[in-house]
Design a protein around this motif. Structure first.
Motif, PDB file in Angstrom:
ATOM      1  N   ASP A  73      -8.496   5.480   4.641  1.00 41.03           N
ATOM      2  CA  ASP A  73      -7.415   5.875   3.731  1.00 41.03           C
ATOM      3  C   ASP A  73      -6.128   5.101   3.977  1.00 41.03           C
ATOM      4  O   ASP A  73      -5.311   4.966   3.068  1.00 41.03           O
ATOM      5  N   ALA A  96      -6.262   3.601  -5.847  1.00 42.97           N
ATOM      6  CA  ALA A  96      -6.612   4.828  -5.122  1.00 42.97           C
ATOM      7  C   ALA A  96      -5.613   5.107  -4.010  1.00 42.97           C
ATOM      8  O   ALA A  96      -5.234   6.268  -3.769  1.00 42.97           O
ATOM      9  N   PHE A  97      -5.175   4.048  -3.324  1.00 44.52           N
ATOM     10  CA  PHE A  97      -4.169   4.174  -2.260  1.00 44.52           C
ATOM     11  C   PHE A  97      -2.877   4.768  -2.819  1.00 44.52           C
ATOM     12  O   PHE A  97      -2.279   5.671  -2.228  1.00 44.52           O
ATOM     13  N   ASP A 151       1.942   1.736   5.606  1.00 42.03           N
ATOM     14  CA  ASP A 151       1.583   2.481   4.394  1.00 42.03           C
ATOM     15  C   ASP A 151       2.817   2.839   3.573  1.00 42.03           C
ATOM     16  O   ASP A 151       2.805   2.773   2.341  1.00 42.03           O
ATOM     17  N   ASN A 200       0.539  11.640  -3.198  1.00 45.58           N
ATOM     18  CA  ASN A 200       0.245  13.067  -3.056  1.00 45.58           C
ATOM     19  C   ASN A 200       0.437  13.584  -1.635  1.00 45.58           C
ATOM     20  O   ASN A 200       0.240  14.781  -1.392  1.00 45.58           O
ATOM     21  N   MET A 201       0.805  12.705  -0.703  1.00 47.93           N
ATOM     22  CA  MET A 201       1.150  13.196   0.640  1.00 47.93           C
ATOM     23  C   MET A 201       2.412  14.042   0.521  1.00 47.93           C
ATOM     24  O   MET A 201       3.365  13.630  -0.151  1.00 47.93           O
ATOM     25  N   ASN A 215      -6.791   4.024  10.519  1.00 46.42           N
ATOM     26  CA  ASN A 215      -7.000   5.271   9.766  1.00 46.42           C
ATOM     27  C   ASN A 215      -5.977   6.354  10.117  1.00 46.42           C
ATOM     28  O   ASN A 215      -6.292   7.533  10.233  1.00 46.42           O
ATOM     29  N   ILE A 234      -2.464   6.706  -5.385  1.00 43.02           N
ATOM     30  CA  ILE A 234      -2.645   8.134  -5.672  1.00 43.02           C
ATOM     31  C   ILE A 234      -2.605   8.953  -4.383  1.00 43.02           C
ATOM     32  O   ILE A 234      -1.937   9.991  -4.311  1.00 43.02           O
ATOM     33  N   ARG A 235      -3.313   8.466  -3.351  1.00 41.74           N
ATOM     34  CA  ARG A 235      -3.323   9.191  -2.059  1.00 41.74           C
ATOM     35  C   ARG A 235      -1.917   9.315  -1.480  1.00 41.74           C
ATOM     36  O   ARG A 235      -1.491  10.396  -1.071  1.00 41.74           O
ATOM     37  N   MET A 236      -1.227   8.195  -1.426  1.00 52.57           N
ATOM     38  CA  MET A 236       0.111   8.199  -0.821  1.00 52.57           C
ATOM     39  C   MET A 236       1.080   9.069  -1.619  1.00 52.57           C
ATOM     40  O   MET A 236       1.885   9.810  -1.054  1.00 52.57           O
ATOM     41  N   LYS A 288       5.421  12.913  -1.757  1.00 53.15           N
ATOM     42  CA  LYS A 288       5.483  13.603  -3.051  1.00 53.15           C
ATOM     43  C   LYS A 288       6.867  14.220  -3.267  1.00 53.15           C
ATOM     44  O   LYS A 288       7.442  14.125  -4.363  1.00 53.15           O
TER      45      LYS A 288
END
Length: 222
Positions: free
Chosen positions: A146, A183-184, A157, A190-191, A151, A186-188, A195
């Motif tokens: 991720d 995808a990265f 990031d 939503n952290m 990881n 979206i992940r970041m 966020k």
């Protein structure tokens, strides 16, 4: 003194924005003091507050820190965002330096003369698509994790999500050929801490406008 880091810069992104991003991502509240006049800036110099007569200035842990890179590496180390060993730190440094090179083009873009804007925007697009984003797409794909390093969420990031969003403001479809980075993003985004930073009313600054550009030139022009 509240004990919170205190940031002194202009009321805009510039070289302080990565610092705001990193503190916010670490869940650290901070205070800000905004320069609005050349006299305020010259007083800081006269008072000996700015080691190299430059801002950003971050007051943290009893220090008056200048030089963006030094500030960021201190914050990353303090809040466990700088890898677990020297090898991870070296990777983070390399990734951050690359992202910083791309962000330097974004930083200077608003100050381009009108006749150069289209050419400079093309340069940003070319560098993002052909030099910088392919590196991170490959890293994420190869190790299937991720995050970029080990990881584990790191300074790299944070810098990358800031850069992605900054480039997208100017070139909305820039990630169309980079599924891993999509995808990265979206992940970041939503952290929880990031966020929160992306919500209206946060400490995140908007893209530079004419007033910000005028203030920069008024304060720093020789």
């Amino acid at each position: 003194m509240s004990g919170k880091p205190r940031l002194t810069y202009l009321n805009g992104r510039g070289r302080m924005e990565p610092v705001r991003w990193l503190l916010a991502a670490a869940g650290v509240e901070f205070e800000e003091s905004f320069l609005e006049t050349k006299e305020q800036y010259e007083k800081l110099i006269k008072d000996g507050v700015l080691m190299f007569q430059q801002v950003p200035l971050v007051e943290i842990d009893g220090m008056k820190m200048v030089q963006t890179r030094a500030i960021l590496s201190y914050i990353a180390g303090k809040y466990n965002l700088y890898g677990k060993d020297l090898k991870e730190r070296a990777l983070i440094d390399m990734y951050v330096e690359g992202i910083t090179d791309l962000m330097e083009m974004i930083l200077m873009f608003p100050f381009s003369p009108p006749e150069a804007k289209e050419k400079n925007l093309d340069s940003v697009k070319d560098r993002a698509i052909n030099r910088y984003f392919p590196v991170f797409e490959k890293v994420l794909k190869q190790h299937g994790q991720d995050f970029l390093v080990g990881n584990k969420f790191s300074w790299a990031d944070v810098q990358l999500i800031e850069a992605i969003l900054a480039v997208e403001e100017k070139i909305p479809a820039v990630l169309s050929g980079f599924p891993q980075l999509q995808a990265f993003k979206i992940r970041m985004s939503n952290m929880p801490t990031i966020k929160k930073f992306l919500q209206p009313g946060s400490r995140r600054k908007p893209p530079p406008d004419e007033r910000y550009i005028e203030t920069v030139l008024k304060i720093f022009k020789k």
